[in-house]
Each structure stands twice: as C-alpha cells, then as structure tokens.
Design a protein around this motif. Sequence first.
Motif, PDB file in Angstrom:
ATOM      1  N   SER A  43      -1.099  -5.912 -11.358  1.00  0.00           N
ATOM      2  CA  SER A  43       0.362  -5.910 -11.218  1.00  0.00           C
ATOM      3  C   SER A  43       1.041  -6.104 -12.564  1.00  0.00           C
ATOM      4  N   TYR A  83      12.794  -4.035  -2.422  1.00  0.00           N
ATOM      5  CA  TYR A  83      11.350  -3.828  -2.504  1.00  0.00           C
ATOM      6  C   TYR A  83      10.616  -5.155  -2.661  1.00  0.00           C
ATOM      7  N   LEU A  87       7.833  -6.803  -0.153  1.00  0.00           N
ATOM      8  CA  LEU A  87       6.501  -7.255  -0.585  1.00  0.00           C
ATOM      9  C   LEU A  87       6.247  -8.692  -0.155  1.00  0.00           C
ATOM     10  N   THR A 117       2.598  -0.949  -7.425  1.00  0.00           N
ATOM     11  CA  THR A 117       3.607  -1.933  -7.033  1.00  0.00           C
ATOM     12  C   THR A 117       4.247  -2.570  -8.257  1.00  0.00           C
TER      13      THR A 117
END
Length: 212
Positions: A43, A83, A87, A117
């Motif tokens: 990430s 978003y 998540l 992501t």
Amino acid sequence: MITATQTIGLALASIVLIAVPGPSVMFVVGRAFSHGRTNALASVLGNAIGCFSVGVAIAFGLGPLLERSEVIFQIIKWAGILYLIYLGIHAIRHAAPSHEVNSKELNNTSVWAAIRTGTIVGLTNPKSFILFTAVVPQFIDTTSGNTPLQIVVLGLIPMLIGLITDSTWALSAGQARTWLAKSPQRMTTIGRIGGASIIGVGVSVALSDNHR
C-alpha cells in the motif's frame, strides 16, 4: 538542471509535511493492522505511485485547471474520502483471525490489490495536491526553463521521503500486529481497529479545510 540548494530545500520542506502523521500514515497503519505488514508495504508503494502521478499530472496541466475549478478539486477530494470509508468498512466486516480468512479474502488483499488501493488513495489525497501546487513550485528555477520537467524531477524527492517514512510506520504497525496475532480475539479486535482507523482518515479529511 536541479541544484543542490533546490534538492536540500525541498527535502527539508517535504520532511515537515510528510513525516507528521496524516492521512497517508493513518491509512498505512490501518492496512497493517487489518491485513498485515506485506499488504501495508504494498500500500505504501501504491500510495507513492499515486502521489507522484498527481505531480506528473500537475506538471503537465492539471494544476492550472484545479486552480480555476474548485468543483473539480472537491470531486477528487470526496472521491478519496468515500473510498477510504469503503475500505474501512470492508476491513471491519472481514476482521478475523488468520486461520479464518478464506481464499477469496486472501485474493482480495493480494499485493497487487494493495498496490492498486494505495495508488487510488495517493491520487485522491489532498496532501498530494498541496505538496505539488504549494510546496514543490517554490523550488522551481524559472530561469532554467522546462518547468514541467523540473516539477517531475523535484517530485521524486518527496516521493522517496514518503516511501521511507511510510514504510517505517508499516513495519512498526506490522510488528505490533504479529504480537497481537497470538490471540485470535485480539487479532479480530485489531483488524476492526485498523478498519476504524481508515474510516477515521476519511472523516478527518472530510472535516479538514484543505484548499489548493
């Protein structure tokens, strides 16, 4: 030509802006608690790619467009907020000890999925726009010409700093998760805390007064 003075000056300014815990840091910590160290590091890489992509876009024309349109800026900002909340909710709903995670969940939290992501979060993080529209331009030498190229090259500096600092946070949170994983109940709880942290990032960005 980028000089040493430009490099050092931007590095110091970037450290002040990036090292202080903000949306990116909380996102990475939340991912580490929810999905583990490897996922968090992936990430981090995605987030850096997203942030740098913002810099490239601004260098080649998005900056002036955002300066003229508050609507476009707010659309990008709120897309990122929604978003992040999504998540966080997903992490809370799927919080479970490692042995209870099925193959579908493992696929959903793969390295490539984590990079994707992180990239989306980096692209929609208001701090990315602030960095490339308010900080980086201060270190551009207009007399040297080729301003877009200068923005792209200088943008590598905060990207590298972000990689280092965010990776440190990811490793630290991942180590804490490893200890917590010894107890299934603790693992479930920390997964939910990670999800709540990610939601908190979205809420904090929504409540902040970030402008261009």
